[in-house]
Motif scaffolding. Structure first.
Motif, PDB file in Angstrom:
ATOM      1  N   ILE A 229       6.342  10.335   1.181  1.00  0.00           N
ATOM      2  CA  ILE A 229       5.111   9.599   1.507  1.00  0.00           C
ATOM      3  C   ILE A 229       4.006  10.073   0.581  1.00  0.00           C
ATOM      4  CG2 ILE A 229       3.483   8.996   3.331  1.00  0.00           C
ATOM      5  CD1 ILE A 229       6.318   7.966   3.774  1.00  0.00           C
ATOM      6  N   ASP A 230       3.862   9.365  -0.525  1.00  0.00           N
ATOM      7  CA  ASP A 230       2.902   9.759  -1.551  1.00  0.00           C
ATOM      8  C   ASP A 230       2.265   8.502  -2.127  1.00  0.00           C
ATOM      9  OD1 ASP A 230       1.452  11.418  -3.166  1.00  0.00           O
ATOM     10  OD2 ASP A 230       3.021  11.685  -4.670  1.00  0.00           O
ATOM     11  N   PHE A 231       1.026   8.636  -2.600  1.00  0.00           N
ATOM     12  CA  PHE A 231       0.282   7.479  -3.091  1.00  0.00           C
ATOM     13  C   PHE A 231      -0.508   7.864  -4.338  1.00  0.00           C
ATOM     14  CE2 PHE A 231       0.528   7.507   1.537  1.00  0.00           C
ATOM     15  CZ  PHE A 231       1.208   6.326   1.778  1.00  0.00           C
ATOM     16  N   ASP A 232      -0.543   6.935  -5.283  1.00  0.00           N
ATOM     17  CA  ASP A 232      -1.385   7.124  -6.465  1.00  0.00           C
ATOM     18  C   ASP A 232      -2.458   6.032  -6.469  1.00  0.00           C
ATOM     19  OD1 ASP A 232       0.071   4.892  -7.078  1.00  0.00           O
ATOM     20  OD2 ASP A 232       0.979   5.679  -8.906  1.00  0.00           O
ATOM     21  N   ALA A 233      -3.181   5.922  -7.539  1.00  0.00           N
ATOM     22  CA  ALA A 233      -4.281   4.952  -7.601  1.00  0.00           C
ATOM     23  C   ALA A 233      -3.766   3.524  -7.416  1.00  0.00           C
ATOM     24  CB  ALA A 233      -5.016   5.088  -8.934  1.00  0.00           C
ATOM     25  N   ALA A 234      -2.636   3.207  -8.052  1.00  0.00           N
ATOM     26  CA  ALA A 234      -2.085   1.857  -7.922  1.00  0.00           C
ATOM     27  C   ALA A 234      -1.630   1.590  -6.497  1.00  0.00           C
ATOM     28  CB  ALA A 234      -0.924   1.675  -8.898  1.00  0.00           C
ATOM     29  N   SER A 235      -1.085   2.625  -5.843  1.00  0.00           N
ATOM     30  CA  SER A 235      -0.662   2.472  -4.456  1.00  0.00           C
ATOM     31  C   SER A 235      -1.850   2.187  -3.555  1.00  0.00           C
ATOM     32  CB  SER A 235       0.051   3.740  -3.975  1.00  0.00           C
ATOM     33  OG  SER A 235       1.197   4.016  -4.754  1.00  0.00           O
ATOM     34  N   MET A 236      -2.927   2.920  -3.741  1.00  0.00           N
ATOM     35  CA  MET A 236      -4.113   2.717  -2.908  1.00  0.00           C
ATOM     36  C   MET A 236      -4.712   1.332  -3.139  1.00  0.00           C
ATOM     37  SD  MET A 236      -4.060   5.399  -1.193  1.00  0.00           S
ATOM     38  CE  MET A 236      -5.542   4.991  -0.246  1.00  0.00           C
ATOM     39  N   ALA A 238      -2.996  -1.321  -3.947  1.00  0.00           N
ATOM     40  CA  ALA A 238      -2.104  -2.269  -3.263  1.00  0.00           C
ATOM     41  C   ALA A 238      -2.360  -2.283  -1.767  1.00  0.00           C
ATOM     42  CB  ALA A 238      -0.646  -1.900  -3.551  1.00  0.00           C
ATOM     43  N   ILE A 239      -2.612  -1.112  -1.206  1.00  0.00           N
ATOM     44  CA  ILE A 239      -2.888  -1.014   0.233  1.00  0.00           C
ATOM     45  C   ILE A 239      -4.187  -1.737   0.579  1.00  0.00           C
ATOM     46  CG2 ILE A 239      -3.464   0.607   2.090  1.00  0.00           C
ATOM     47  CD1 ILE A 239      -1.586   2.630   0.636  1.00  0.00           C
ATOM     48  N   ARG A 240      -5.209  -1.563  -0.249  1.00  0.00           N
ATOM     49  CA  ARG A 240      -6.502  -2.194   0.032  1.00  0.00           C
ATOM     50  C   ARG A 240      -6.454  -3.706  -0.135  1.00  0.00           C
ATOM     51  NH1 ARG A 240      -8.402   2.453  -2.836  1.00  0.00           N
ATOM     52  NH2 ARG A 240      -8.419   1.225  -4.769  1.00  0.00           N
ATOM     53  N   SER A 241      -5.600  -4.191  -1.018  1.00  0.00           N
ATOM     54  CA  SER A 241      -5.627  -5.617  -1.362  1.00  0.00           C
ATOM     55  C   SER A 241      -4.595  -6.446  -0.609  1.00  0.00           C
ATOM     56  CB  SER A 241      -5.386  -5.798  -2.872  1.00  0.00           C
ATOM     57  OG  SER A 241      -4.094  -5.322  -3.236  1.00  0.00           O
ATOM     58  N   LYS A 243      -2.635  -6.940   3.123  1.00  0.00           N
ATOM     59  CA  LYS A 243      -2.564  -6.557   4.529  1.00  0.00           C
ATOM     60  C   LYS A 243      -1.160  -6.120   4.918  1.00  0.00           C
ATOM     61  CE  LYS A 243      -4.496  -6.181   8.614  1.00  0.00           C
ATOM     62  NZ  LYS A 243      -5.555  -5.183   8.864  1.00  0.00           N
ATOM     63  N   GLN A 244      -0.132  -6.793   4.385  1.00  0.00           N
ATOM     64  CA  GLN A 244       1.240  -6.428   4.739  1.00  0.00           C
ATOM     65  C   GLN A 244       1.588  -5.037   4.222  1.00  0.00           C
ATOM     66  OE1 GLN A 244       4.305  -9.340   3.980  1.00  0.00           O
ATOM     67  NE2 GLN A 244       3.785 -10.274   5.932  1.00  0.00           N
ATOM     68  N   VAL A 245       1.181  -4.729   3.001  1.00  0.00           N
ATOM     69  CA  VAL A 245       1.415  -3.387   2.456  1.00  0.00           C
ATOM     70  C   VAL A 245       0.714  -2.346   3.324  1.00  0.00           C
ATOM     71  CG1 VAL A 245       1.009  -1.857   0.493  1.00  0.00           C
ATOM     72  CG2 VAL A 245       1.746  -4.214   0.099  1.00  0.00           C
ATOM     73  N   GLU A 246      -0.519  -2.637   3.727  1.00  0.00           N
ATOM     74  CA  GLU A 246      -1.265  -1.713   4.582  1.00  0.00           C
ATOM     75  C   GLU A 246      -0.525  -1.452   5.899  1.00  0.00           C
ATOM     76  OE1 GLU A 246      -5.632  -1.366   6.819  1.00  0.00           O
ATOM     77  OE2 GLU A 246      -5.023  -3.219   5.816  1.00  0.00           O
ATOM     78  N   MET A 247       0.039  -2.510   6.498  1.00  0.00           N
ATOM     79  CA  MET A 247       0.749  -2.363   7.768  1.00  0.00           C
ATOM     80  C   MET A 247       2.033  -1.560   7.596  1.00  0.00           C
ATOM     81  SD  MET A 247       0.132  -6.268   9.112  1.00  0.00           S
ATOM     82  CE  MET A 247       1.168  -6.135  10.556  1.00  0.00           C
ATOM     83  N   VAL A 248       2.769  -1.825   6.517  1.00  0.00           N
ATOM     84  CA  VAL A 248       3.994  -1.068   6.241  1.00  0.00           C
ATOM     85  C   VAL A 248       3.677   0.412   6.067  1.00  0.00           C
ATOM     86  CG1 VAL A 248       5.751  -0.648   4.470  1.00  0.00           C
ATOM     87  CG2 VAL A 248       5.361  -2.966   5.295  1.00  0.00           C
TER      88      VAL A 248
END
Length: 451
Positions: A229-236, A238-241, A243-248
């Motif tokens: 469970i790790d996130f980089d700038a591109a991941s963040m 994707a999460i902000r833009s 909704k489905q990614v944010e929920m997952v």
């Protein structure tokens, strides 16, 4: 256009039926009479829904009700148990129809080029899905001998495969699984199913609903390994833009920090673990993965840190590929037919008159079932724009193709035959307190459809 338009659709899954639906409606709006015949290799219609959707997804299978209403529409006929390239070819179809739309989908596994992938105990997800969905053209048994299993990929198909492997057989008795599938799953000794994704949780391809369904079984403990469970700038981003990614991501984070329960089987989710080798000499004895790290731009790179997992079976769920269709050009890399707005392009990149594609054979196996509606609309728009210029088929009367199939002794099925098979399967289920029991054998299916 003064003469009625005669159209053949090859493939009676969602893509083909959506094309028939949109074509009849669009033609009516433009004042064009159209007759549509759907040709399907299987004795029953609905393609992916019957033979590609996991049996414990009745909500998706409910789409059948809408598709059935299209098949019941005047001017649309169904010819099942007819194989394109064997029972009839493109020249035959052009003899009877002004236009042909191919919507044959994708049912082969995309290859994964790592050492050991061809060992005994290494399988493609499409093969396994066909088995548990009762496809008549695959073996009736499946070698479920492994206690620990690896599933490669983090799309919806990977989750379906993992869920079916991890669940107990009796949990699936509320579905339409055939007896041979229940018997096979009942004997499975599986205790742990490991799902591996080479990228991070924000890049996973499954939907939030598919993910949450993993946790509904009273017999399966879902374990998310927190080191992935790790996130980089591109991941963040994707999460902000999205909704489905944010929920997952939110669900995975919650599961990663909770205590592991005591359910008898476990389904593990591993992110940032890339499969690099299937271990074993003649059969699978393990899987080697390399630990990956996010590169900041949405990609990953290897760290040189390897882990060997003691699994006895590997299922690759890294994508589907379509099959090359006789007499049509084919891009073997993408697994699609070259086209422009649905018009099939020949080797000189010129449109083949009256030949079209829609669905996965057109755009590749991506997206959900409903996304094929957009494909169909584009293709139908092109077809209707071309219609005034299309030459009339030589044998346009509707009975001509029926005589052709009968002369070739093709035991084709019809929509009335499908209704008989449908009623038969429901009756089999009712006798056992189930909604349906699927008939698997092709000859038996055809016999029920053609009494």
């Amino acid at each position: 256009m003064t003469r009625p338009l005669r159209v053949a659709v090859v493939g009676a899954g969602p893509a083909g039926i959506y094309a028939a639906d949109i074509l009849t409606k669009s033609a009516a709006e433009s004042g064009t009479d159209v007759g549509i015949d759907l040709f399907e290799r299987m004795p029953a219609p609905y393609g992916l829904i019957r033979y590609g959707v996991a049996p414990d997804h009745p909500r998706i299978k409910g789409i059948v009700n809408a598709l059935q209403r299209v098949l019941d529409r005047p001017g649309i006929r169904f010819f099942g148990n007819v194989e394109y390239g064997v029972d009839l070819k493109l020249d035959d179809l052009r003899h009877f129809y002004d236009a042909v739309v191919f919507s044959t989908g994708a049912e082969k596994d995309r290859p994964l080029d790592i050492p050991g992938i061809d060992l005994d105990g290494s399988y493609g997800a499409a093969e396994f899905v066909s088995w548990y969905d009762g496809h008549p053209d695959v073996p009736r048994t499946w070698p479920l001998r492994a206690r620990e299993v690896a599933v490669l990929g983090v799309g919806n198909v990977a989750l379906d495969v993992a869920r079916v492997l991890a669940k107990t057989a009796d949990e699936l008795l509320s579905t339409d699984i055939p007896d041979n599938v229940h018997d096979g799953l009942k004997a499975s000794p599986v205790t742990d199913v490991h799902v591996f994704g080479r990228r991070g949780p924000a890049q996973a391809k499954f939907t939030p609903l598919e993910l949450r369904e993993l946790d509904h079984s009273p017999n399966v403990e879902v374990v998310v390994h927190p080191e992935g469970i790790d996130f980089d700038a591109a991941s963040m981003a994707a999460i902000r833009s999205n909704k489905q990614v944010e929920m997952v991501v939110k669900t995975l984070q919650e599961w990663a920090i909770r205590d592991v329960g005591s359910r008898p089987r476990r389904l593990h989710l591993h992110f940032l673990e890339a499969p690099v080798r299937v271990l074993g000499s003649s059969e699978v004895t393990g899987l080697r993965t390399e630990r990956m790290e996010l590169d900041g731009d949405g990609g990953v790179r290897g760290t040189g840190q390897f882990t060997d997992w003691p699994v006895q079976a590997v299922y690759r769920a890294v994508g589907y590929l379509s099959t090359h269709l006789v007499d049509l050009p084919f891009d073997h890399t993408s697994g699609t037919v070259p086209h422009q707005a649905g018009r099939v392009l020949d080797l000189d990149e010129q449109a083949m008159p009256g030949v079209y594609v829609t669905g996965w054979i057109k755009r590749g196996p991506v997206g959900l079932i409903g996304h094929t509606k957009g494909d169909a609309l584009e293709t139908v728009t092109s077809l209707l724009a071309d219609a005034p210029l299309l030459p009339a088929a030589p044998a346009r009367e509707p009975d001509a193709v029926v005589r052709f199939l009968e002369q070739r002794a093709v035991p084709f099925t019809t929509v009335d035959g499908w209704r008989r098979l449908d009623a038969h399967e429901i009756a089999l289920g009712a006798a056992r307190g189930r909604d349906r029991v699927k008939v698997v054998d092709r000859a038996e299916m055809t016999g029920i459809c053609r009494p």
